[in-house]
Design a protein around this motif. Structure first.
Motif, PDB file in Angstrom:
ATOM      1  N   LEU A  26      -8.669  10.583  -7.204  1.00  0.00           N
ATOM      2  CA  LEU A  26      -7.856  10.306  -8.140  1.00  0.00           C
ATOM      3  C   LEU A  26      -7.864   8.925  -8.371  1.00  0.00           C
ATOM      4  N   SER A  27      -9.061   8.408  -7.045  1.00  0.00           N
ATOM      5  CA  SER A  27      -9.375   6.925  -7.045  1.00  0.00           C
ATOM      6  C   SER A  27     -10.638   6.521  -8.534  1.00  0.00           C
ATOM      7  N   ASP A  28     -10.956   7.662  -8.932  1.00  0.00           N
ATOM      8  CA  ASP A  28     -11.598   7.857  -9.818  1.00  0.00           C
ATOM      9  C   ASP A  28     -11.492   7.653 -11.598  1.00  0.00           C
ATOM     10  N   VAL A  29     -10.089   7.669 -11.500  1.00  0.00           N
ATOM     11  CA  VAL A  29      -9.438   7.515 -12.635  1.00  0.00           C
ATOM     12  C   VAL A  29      -9.184   5.694 -13.376  1.00  0.00           C
ATOM     13  N   ALA A  30      -9.799   6.213 -15.053  1.00  0.00           N
ATOM     14  CA  ALA A  30      -9.673   4.667 -15.515  1.00  0.00           C
ATOM     15  C   ALA A  30      -8.241   4.307 -15.229  1.00  0.00           C
ATOM     16  N   VAL A  31      -8.866   2.997 -15.251  1.00  0.00           N
ATOM     17  CA  VAL A  31      -7.195   1.884 -15.195  1.00  0.00           C
ATOM     18  C   VAL A  31      -7.247   1.071 -16.280  1.00  0.00           C
ATOM     19  N   PRO A  32      -6.282   1.312 -17.196  1.00  0.00           N
ATOM     20  CA  PRO A  32      -6.451   0.660 -18.666  1.00  0.00           C
ATOM     21  C   PRO A  32      -6.406  -0.969 -17.863  1.00  0.00           C
ATOM     22  N   PRO A  33      -5.792  -1.929 -19.223  1.00  0.00           N
ATOM     23  CA  PRO A  33      -6.334  -2.819 -19.032  1.00  0.00           C
ATOM     24  C   PRO A  33      -4.694  -3.836 -18.895  1.00  0.00           C
ATOM     25  N   GLY A  34      -3.313  -4.255 -17.632  1.00  0.00           N
ATOM     26  CA  GLY A  34      -2.307  -4.705 -17.713  1.00  0.00           C
ATOM     27  C   GLY A  34      -1.728  -3.755 -16.964  1.00  0.00           C
ATOM     28  N   THR A  35      -2.451  -3.279 -16.212  1.00  0.00           N
ATOM     29  CA  THR A  35      -1.785  -1.960 -15.100  1.00  0.00           C
ATOM     30  C   THR A  35      -1.536  -2.966 -13.758  1.00  0.00           C
ATOM     31  N   PRO A  36      -0.566  -2.347 -13.413  1.00  0.00           N
ATOM     32  CA  PRO A  36       0.056  -3.133 -11.980  1.00  0.00           C
ATOM     33  C   PRO A  36      -0.919  -3.876 -11.218  1.00  0.00           C
ATOM     34  N   ARG A  37      -0.715  -4.427 -10.191  1.00  0.00           N
ATOM     35  CA  ARG A  37      -2.157  -4.240  -9.004  1.00  0.00           C
ATOM     36  C   ARG A  37      -0.806  -3.479  -7.606  1.00  0.00           C
ATOM     37  N   ASP A  38      -0.098  -3.503  -7.708  1.00  0.00           N
ATOM     38  CA  ASP A  38       0.449  -2.321  -7.163  1.00  0.00           C
ATOM     39  C   ASP A  38       1.208  -1.808  -7.785  1.00  0.00           C
TER      40      ASP A  38
END
Length: 158
Positions: A59-71
């Protein structure tokens, strides 16, 4: 207040916070839902820490969209074997039936889910070579605790 009184007060506050944290983890272990995360690991050795497995989750390999919160939280759905599948990052949309939260922290652009190390008894690393899933207990807000490892057939290794 005397210096001795301040030291005692500080000690009581620290011990109280530690005990509260322990109580929360015990509650999570007792009442949390079992969730399995697909993993990969490297067999690492540490002179000071002993044998441990370095864990990384699919699950750590999913694409993270811009603006996604750090936590934040991601939304996952459990399959018939309780293996978590990524649905979306939490955007405030209510959960659909069968969906659950899972807390993450972004580190180097990747979601970090739970612990990244599993310490094992010295000389017993071969027992864990077949580990393919991390077993977690997860509460309603997505807080999780790693409780063990499982093999490809989902059998507990502990």
């Amino acid at each position: 207040m005397t210096p001795r009184g301040l030291v005692l007060l500080g000690l009581l506050l620290v011990l109280g916070a530690v005990n509260l944290n322990i109580a929360e983890k015990e509650r999570l272990l007792a009442r949390g839902e079992t969730m399995l995360l697909r993993l990969s690991w490297d067999d690492d050795r540490s002179m000071m820490q002993g044998d441990y497995l370095r864990l990384d989750y699919a699950l750590s390999d999913v694409a993270v969209p811009p603006g996604t919160p750090r936590d934040g939280r991601m939304v996952v759905r459990l399959d018939a074997n309780q293996v978590a599948q990524f649905v979306r990052f939490d955007d405030g949309t209510p959960l659909a039936p069968g969906e659950h939260f899972l807390r993450y922290r972004l580190r180097r652009g990747r979601p970090r889910l739970g612990t990244d190390a599993y310490f094992i008894q010295e000389g017993r690393a071969d027992r864990y070579e077949t580990a393919r899933y991390g077993e977690f207990r997860v509460d309603d807000d997505g807080t999780s605790v790693l409780t063990g490892l499982r093999d490809e057939a989902l059998r507990p290794l502990d």
